[in-house]
Design an enzyme around this catalytic site. Structure first.
Site, mmCIF file in Angstrom:
data_model
loop_
_atom_site.group_PDB
_atom_site.id
_atom_site.type_symbol
_atom_site.label_atom_id
_atom_site.label_comp_id
_atom_site.label_asym_id
_atom_site.label_seq_id
_atom_site.Cartn_x
_atom_site.Cartn_y
_atom_site.Cartn_z
ATOM 1 N N THR A 274 0.869 -1.187 0.000
ATOM 2 C CA THR A 274 0.000 0.000 0.000
ATOM 3 C C THR A 274 0.900 1.229 0.000
ATOM 4 O O THR A 274 1.610 1.477 0.979
ATOM 5 C CB THR A 274 -0.902 0.019 1.247
ATOM 6 O OG1 THR A 274 -1.652 -1.199 1.278
ATOM 7 C CG2 THR A 274 -1.853 1.206 1.211
ATOM 8 N N LYS B 284 -7.484 1.422 -2.836
ATOM 9 C CA LYS B 284 -7.013 0.973 -1.518
ATOM 10 C C LYS B 284 -7.214 2.081 -0.472
ATOM 11 O O LYS B 284 -7.563 1.816 0.683
ATOM 12 C CB LYS B 284 -5.539 0.564 -1.598
ATOM 13 C CG LYS B 284 -4.911 0.175 -0.279
ATOM 14 C CD LYS B 284 -5.417 -1.146 0.286
ATOM 15 C CE LYS B 284 -4.897 -1.338 1.703
ATOM 16 N NZ LYS B 284 -5.182 -2.651 2.263
ATOM 17 N N LYS C 205 0.329 4.835 8.455
ATOM 18 C CA LYS C 205 0.951 5.119 7.154
ATOM 19 C C LYS C 205 -0.144 5.218 6.086
ATOM 20 O O LYS C 205 -0.175 6.140 5.283
ATOM 21 C CB LYS C 205 1.941 3.993 6.832
ATOM 22 C CG LYS C 205 2.579 4.097 5.490
ATOM 23 C CD LYS C 205 2.593 2.887 4.602
ATOM 24 C CE LYS C 205 1.999 1.590 4.860
ATOM 25 N NZ LYS C 205 1.542 0.850 3.692
HETATM 26 N N1 LIG Z 1 -0.942 -6.854 7.395
HETATM 27 C C1 LIG Z 1 -2.105 -6.576 6.799
HETATM 28 O O1 LIG Z 1 -3.204 -6.917 7.292
HETATM 29 C C2 LIG Z 1 -2.107 -5.843 5.472
HETATM 30 C C3 LIG Z 1 -3.285 -5.877 4.726
HETATM 31 C C4 LIG Z 1 -3.319 -5.234 3.497
HETATM 32 C C5 LIG Z 1 -2.203 -4.568 3.038
HETATM 33 N N2 LIG Z 1 -1.053 -4.536 3.782
HETATM 34 C C6 LIG Z 1 0.106 -3.815 3.219
HETATM 35 O O2 LIG Z 1 1.051 -4.789 2.790
HETATM 36 C C7 LIG Z 1 2.371 -4.256 2.963
HETATM 37 C C8 LIG Z 1 3.172 -5.202 3.859
HETATM 38 O O3 LIG Z 1 2.523 -5.310 5.112
HETATM 39 P P1 LIG Z 1 2.865 -6.463 6.181
HETATM 40 O O4 LIG Z 1 1.763 -6.428 7.174
HETATM 41 O O5 LIG Z 1 3.215 -7.733 5.486
HETATM 42 O O6 LIG Z 1 4.159 -5.824 6.853
HETATM 43 P P2 LIG Z 1 5.424 -6.523 7.543
HETATM 44 O O7 LIG Z 1 5.040 -7.820 8.170
HETATM 45 O O8 LIG Z 1 6.067 -5.461 8.367
HETATM 46 O O9 LIG Z 1 6.374 -6.866 6.290
HETATM 47 C C9 LIG Z 1 7.040 -5.867 5.574
HETATM 48 C C10 LIG Z 1 7.972 -6.546 4.593
HETATM 49 O O10 LIG Z 1 8.614 -5.542 3.804
HETATM 50 C C11 LIG Z 1 10.027 -5.710 3.860
HETATM 51 N N3 LIG Z 1 10.665 -4.400 3.690
HETATM 52 C C12 LIG Z 1 10.273 -3.217 4.254
HETATM 53 N N4 LIG Z 1 11.075 -2.214 3.838
HETATM 54 C C13 LIG Z 1 11.973 -2.756 2.987
HETATM 55 C C14 LIG Z 1 13.039 -2.238 2.226
HETATM 56 N N5 LIG Z 1 13.352 -0.917 2.246
HETATM 57 N N6 LIG Z 1 13.751 -3.080 1.466
HETATM 58 C C15 LIG Z 1 13.438 -4.393 1.440
HETATM 59 N N7 LIG Z 1 12.438 -4.971 2.121
HETATM 60 C C16 LIG Z 1 11.715 -4.150 2.891
HETATM 61 C C17 LIG Z 1 10.264 -6.338 5.221
HETATM 62 O O11 LIG Z 1 11.544 -6.945 5.268
HETATM 63 P P3 LIG Z 1 12.196 -7.408 6.691
HETATM 64 O O12 LIG Z 1 11.630 -8.757 6.958
HETATM 65 O O13 LIG Z 1 13.661 -7.412 6.450
HETATM 66 O O14 LIG Z 1 11.789 -6.366 7.707
HETATM 67 C C18 LIG Z 1 9.107 -7.332 5.275
HETATM 68 O O15 LIG Z 1 9.380 -8.477 4.487
HETATM 69 C C19 LIG Z 1 2.214 -2.846 3.540
HETATM 70 O O16 LIG Z 1 2.254 -1.884 2.511
HETATM 71 C C20 LIG Z 1 0.845 -2.908 4.185
HETATM 72 O O17 LIG Z 1 0.268 -1.614 4.293
HETATM 73 C C21 LIG Z 1 -0.978 -5.181 4.980
#
Ligand SMILES: NC(=O)c1ccc[n+]([C@@H]2O[C@H](COP(=O)([O-])OP(=O)(O)OC[C@H]3O[C@@H](n4cnc5c(N)ncnc54)[C@H](OP(=O)(O)O)[C@@H]3O)[C@@H](O)[C@H]2O)c1
Length: 296
Positions: A98, A173, A241
């Site tokens: 997102t 979104k 965010k």
């Molecule tokens: N969780 C939900 O319910 C949900 C639902 C819909 C959409 N989203 C969206 O999906 C996305 C991911 O969310 P999430 O919940 O999966 O978050 P998360 O568990 O914090 O995972 C984030 C991922 O991004 C990687 N990352 C972040 N910054 C990076 C960078 N600069 N370079 C390389 N890798 C990087 C992290 O790597 P590391 O493992 O090394 O930290 C991790 O693999 C976000 O944009 C969020 O808004 C989430």
């Protein structure tokens, strides 16, 4: 030609189960994660680990990513060793993070210089939907690129809608986060009223979830909040965010969103207590505190 080789960058709460579902659907999957250890369960399930986003893209016809915010997508897509450095002309990059619509358009324009197509394909459905392969996926980009990538998206989601050109997925979104944020506030107020008026909030959730006021938040996050389970499906800091992105788009388009601004402020109160990494169900505590007086 049917797509067989797909890549996945970013194996967090969402990315890891999405990549696992691609494997289950029979795709050859190459993965990369900044913290390499998170690749291990996927490698054990049959994925190949690559040593950079460029290497993922070089091995893939379609490369997906699910990282945190706009600058993170720009880094994995356009930075040194990023997707742009490895992707062959004619391949596609699908970002499921997102981020802002402008960032999606910027990345797309830079990839187009290498004849790499892009879709912005943010998702909704939380960790539950990511694991079950039932995500709602809102997709921006060229219609024929969308049709080409449809089988890949179908491995991860159930409701997949092409909503317009590049960036349109991110606008939808933002609409999703408006509705989701206000549903969270509704859940928090309903639980608080049940508690304060002396009715079992579990019984309230059971029946209200099944009626016209039901929502995903009530059904999935309400029970977690009642149990005191604040582990994140979706972290407060990620919601913030997203709400900042929503309010930016609202400001740019002269759109008043008073409810969303209120939800943003309540989550600021949650963050001020050092709970930014809790799940969004923590809003129940922020609302509950508003009514807690000396006698409680
Ligand atoms: N969780 C939900 O319910 C949900 C639902 C819909 C959409 N989203 C969206 O999906 C996305 C991911 O969310 P999430 O919940 O999966 O978050 P998360 O568990 O914090 O995972 C984030 C991922 O991004 C990687 N990352 C972040 N910054 C990076 C960078 N600069 N370079 C390389 N890798 C990087 C992290 O790597 P590391 O493992 O090394 O930290 C991790 O693999 C976000 O944009 C969020 O808004 C989430």
């Amino acid at each position: 030609m049917a797509i067989r080789r797909v890549g996945f960058i970013g194996l967090g709460i969402m990315g890891a189960p999405m990549a696992a579902n691609l494997l289950r659907a029979g795709f050859q999957v190459t993965v990369w994660n900044r913290t390499a250890a998170k690749c291990e369960p996927l490698v054990a399930a049959g994925a190949k680990a690559a040593d950079s986003p460029a290497a993922v893209a070089a091995a893939s016809e379609v490369t997906l990513s699910c990282v945190t915010n706009s600058s993170d997508v720009e880094e994995v897509a356009l930075g040194a060793g990023g997707v742009r450095d490895g992707a062959a002309p004619g391949t596609t990059y699908v970002d499921c993070s997102t981020i802002s619509p402008e960032a999606a358009r910027r990345v797309s324009a830079r990839l187009a210089e290498r004849r790499v197509a892009m879709l912005d394909a943010p998702v909704s459905g939380g960790d539950v939907g990511a694991k079950a392969g039932t995500l709602a996926i809102m997709v921006g980009g060229e219609a024929e690129v969308f049709e080409h990538c449809r089988p890949v998206l179908e491995a991860m989601g159930k409701t997949i809608v092409h909503v317009g050109g590049i960036g349109a997925g991110q606008v939808v979104k933002a609409c999703n986060q408006v509705a989701g944020g206000l549903n969270l506030l509704a859940m928090a107020e309903a639980i608080t009223l049940a508690r304060r008026a002396g009715v079992d909030p579990e019984k309230m959730l059971e029946v209200v979830s099944a009626g016209a006021a039901g929502s995903w938040m009530l059904a999935n996050l309400g029970p977690r909040a009642l149990k005191g389970d604040f582990a994140p499906g979706f972290m407060v800091e990620l919601m913030q965010k997203d709400l900042r992105l929503v309010l930016e788009t609202a400001a740019q388009t002269h759109t008043a969103l008073p409810g969303t601004a209120l939800v943003n402020q309540l989550f600021t109160a949650v963050e001020a207590e050092g709970r930014g990494r809790d799940g969004t169900q923590a809003i129940v505590d922020a609302v509950g505190k508003l009514s807690r007086g000396a006698g409680d």
